[in-house]
Scaffold this motif. Sequence first.
Motif, PDB file in Angstrom:
ATOM      1  N   UNK A 126       0.835  -1.204   0.000  1.00  0.00           N
ATOM      2  CA  UNK A 126       0.000   0.000   0.000  1.00  0.00           C
ATOM      3  C   UNK A 126       0.869   1.253   0.000  1.00  0.00           C
ATOM      4  N   UNK A 127       1.911   1.252   0.805  1.00  0.00           N
ATOM      5  CA  UNK A 127       2.810   2.413   0.872  1.00  0.00           C
ATOM      6  C   UNK A 127       3.472   2.670  -0.482  1.00  0.00           C
ATOM      7  N   UNK A 128       3.924   1.618  -1.148  1.00  0.00           N
ATOM      8  CA  UNK A 128       4.556   1.775  -2.459  1.00  0.00           C
ATOM      9  C   UNK A 128       3.599   2.400  -3.464  1.00  0.00           C
ATOM     10  N   UNK A 129       2.353   1.906  -3.499  1.00  0.00           N
ATOM     11  CA  UNK A 129       1.393   2.446  -4.463  1.00  0.00           C
ATOM     12  C   UNK A 129       1.126   3.923  -4.170  1.00  0.00           C
ATOM     13  N   UNK A 130       1.016   4.287  -2.896  1.00  0.00           N
ATOM     14  CA  UNK A 130       0.807   5.690  -2.544  1.00  0.00           C
ATOM     15  C   UNK A 130       1.979   6.547  -3.017  1.00  0.00           C
ATOM     16  N   UNK A 131       3.197   6.089  -2.786  1.00  0.00           N
ATOM     17  CA  UNK A 131       4.376   6.834  -3.232  1.00  0.00           C
ATOM     18  C   UNK A 131       4.406   6.936  -4.758  1.00  0.00           C
ATOM     19  N   UNK A 132       4.036   5.863  -5.430  1.00  0.00           N
ATOM     20  CA  UNK A 132       3.996   5.824  -6.899  1.00  0.00           C
ATOM     21  C   UNK A 132       3.059   6.902  -7.436  1.00  0.00           C
ATOM     22  N   UNK A 133       1.837   6.960  -6.888  1.00  0.00           N
ATOM     23  CA  UNK A 133       0.867   7.923  -7.401  1.00  0.00           C
ATOM     24  C   UNK A 133       1.227   9.355  -7.018  1.00  0.00           C
ATOM     25  N   UNK A 134       1.739   9.563  -5.824  1.00  0.00           N
ATOM     26  CA  UNK A 134       2.173  10.902  -5.434  1.00  0.00           C
ATOM     27  C   UNK A 134       3.313  11.378  -6.330  1.00  0.00           C
ATOM     28  N   UNK A 135       4.203  10.477  -6.721  1.00  0.00           N
ATOM     29  CA  UNK A 135       5.297  10.864  -7.625  1.00  0.00           C
ATOM     30  C   UNK A 135       4.760  11.394  -8.945  1.00  0.00           C
ATOM     31  N   UNK A 136       3.584  10.921  -9.356  1.00  0.00           N
ATOM     32  CA  UNK A 136       2.982  11.408 -10.602  1.00  0.00           C
ATOM     33  C   UNK A 136       2.532  12.869 -10.495  1.00  0.00           C
ATOM     34  N   UNK A 137       2.406  13.395  -9.295  1.00  0.00           N
ATOM     35  CA  UNK A 137       2.086  14.812  -9.154  1.00  0.00           C
ATOM     36  C   UNK A 137       3.174  15.677  -9.780  1.00  0.00           C
ATOM     37  N   UNK A 138       4.384  15.140  -9.819  1.00  0.00           N
ATOM     38  CA  UNK A 138       5.514  15.869 -10.433  1.00  0.00           C
ATOM     39  C   UNK A 138       5.887  15.317 -11.792  1.00  0.00           C
ATOM     40  N   UNK A 139       5.855  13.992 -11.929  1.00  0.00           N
ATOM     41  CA  UNK A 139       6.257  13.345 -13.187  1.00  0.00           C
ATOM     42  C   UNK A 139       5.074  12.549 -13.725  1.00  0.00           C
ATOM     43  N   UNK A 140       4.344  13.108 -14.684  1.00  0.00           N
ATOM     44  CA  UNK A 140       3.174  12.430 -15.245  1.00  0.00           C
ATOM     45  C   UNK A 140       3.592  11.484 -16.368  1.00  0.00           C
ATOM     46  N   UNK A 141       4.427  10.528 -16.026  1.00  0.00           N
ATOM     47  CA  UNK A 141       4.975   9.588 -17.007  1.00  0.00           C
ATOM     48  C   UNK A 141       5.595   8.433 -16.224  1.00  0.00           C
ATOM     49  N   UNK A 142       6.216   7.520 -16.953  1.00  0.00           N
ATOM     50  CA  UNK A 142       6.969   6.448 -16.299  1.00  0.00           C
ATOM     51  C   UNK A 142       8.413   6.461 -16.807  1.00  0.00           C
ATOM     52  N   UNK A 143       8.973   7.628 -16.850  1.00  0.00           N
ATOM     53  CA  UNK A 143      10.348   7.823 -17.301  1.00  0.00           C
ATOM     54  C   UNK A 143      11.328   7.410 -16.209  1.00  0.00           C
ATOM     55  N   UNK A 144      12.617   7.454 -16.565  1.00  0.00           N
ATOM     56  CA  UNK A 144      13.664   7.172 -15.571  1.00  0.00           C
ATOM     57  C   UNK A 144      13.588   8.176 -14.423  1.00  0.00           C
ATOM     58  N   UNK A 145      13.234   9.425 -14.745  1.00  0.00           N
ATOM     59  CA  UNK A 145      13.115  10.451 -13.701  1.00  0.00           C
ATOM     60  C   UNK A 145      11.982  10.112 -12.739  1.00  0.00           C
ATOM     61  N   UNK A 146      10.889   9.566 -13.269  1.00  0.00           N
ATOM     62  CA  UNK A 146       9.767   9.172 -12.407  1.00  0.00           C
ATOM     63  C   UNK A 146      10.196   8.082 -11.438  1.00  0.00           C
TER      64      UNK A 146
END
Length: 229
Positions: free
Chosen positions: A178-198
């Motif tokens: 659950x924690x990983x998924x939350x971090x994953x989606x919050x990261x999309x607030x800055x990086x709306x992609x699945x790039x290396x930067x994301x």
Amino acid sequence: MGQHSLPGNPPVPLQMRTSARARRITLRISSLDGTVTLTRPRGVSERAALDFARDKEAWLRGHLANQEDAVSVGLGVRLPIEGLARRVEAGQGRRVRLDGDRVLVPGPEERVAARLLGFLKTHARSRLAEASDRYSARLGRGYARLTLRDTRSRWGSCTADGGLMYSWRLILAPPEVLEYVAAHEVAHLQEMNHSAAFWALVTQLYGPYQAQRRWLHREGAALHRIRFT
């Protein structure tokens, strides 16, 4: 959506749908209830789609045969809550309670599944809101809203205007998932992609995530086979 079937013993029911976005004919088997959906692009005939399904019949029947039976929630059933298998038992009072390897559900037996479902959704919202708040604070970006759904194709999403959506079934998974998924989606607030930067940002927010991602790929379908109706 049209109703069709592949003949045989037993026949295989098919839900046929037409999609303007589809580029090819596809077959999908729901991990939740075994429903088979046959999707055809607009302009492709029903006959062509059914011919495709017949060509894939051996594959289709094999997957249906191997699919585990759904688990209907009720007293005596074991189901995972926060990754721990817990036995559903009758409880006292007015509230659902977690008690070690048990979950205690008060009220009449015919209401057990519905009351437990309500409890799990509330519990999921609390855990996901806490995790999303924590990771968004680390990121320095707020989110607009948090919604829960029972999505089959994804565990979470982030909209362009900062809305976070999660599957409430994440409360069934281990807390670190659950924690990983939350971090994953919050990261999309800055990086709306699945790039290396994301992925670097996910690592920065959460830490190594590969084991949790593999768990979802390996075990996630089983969470969708738990039925509360």
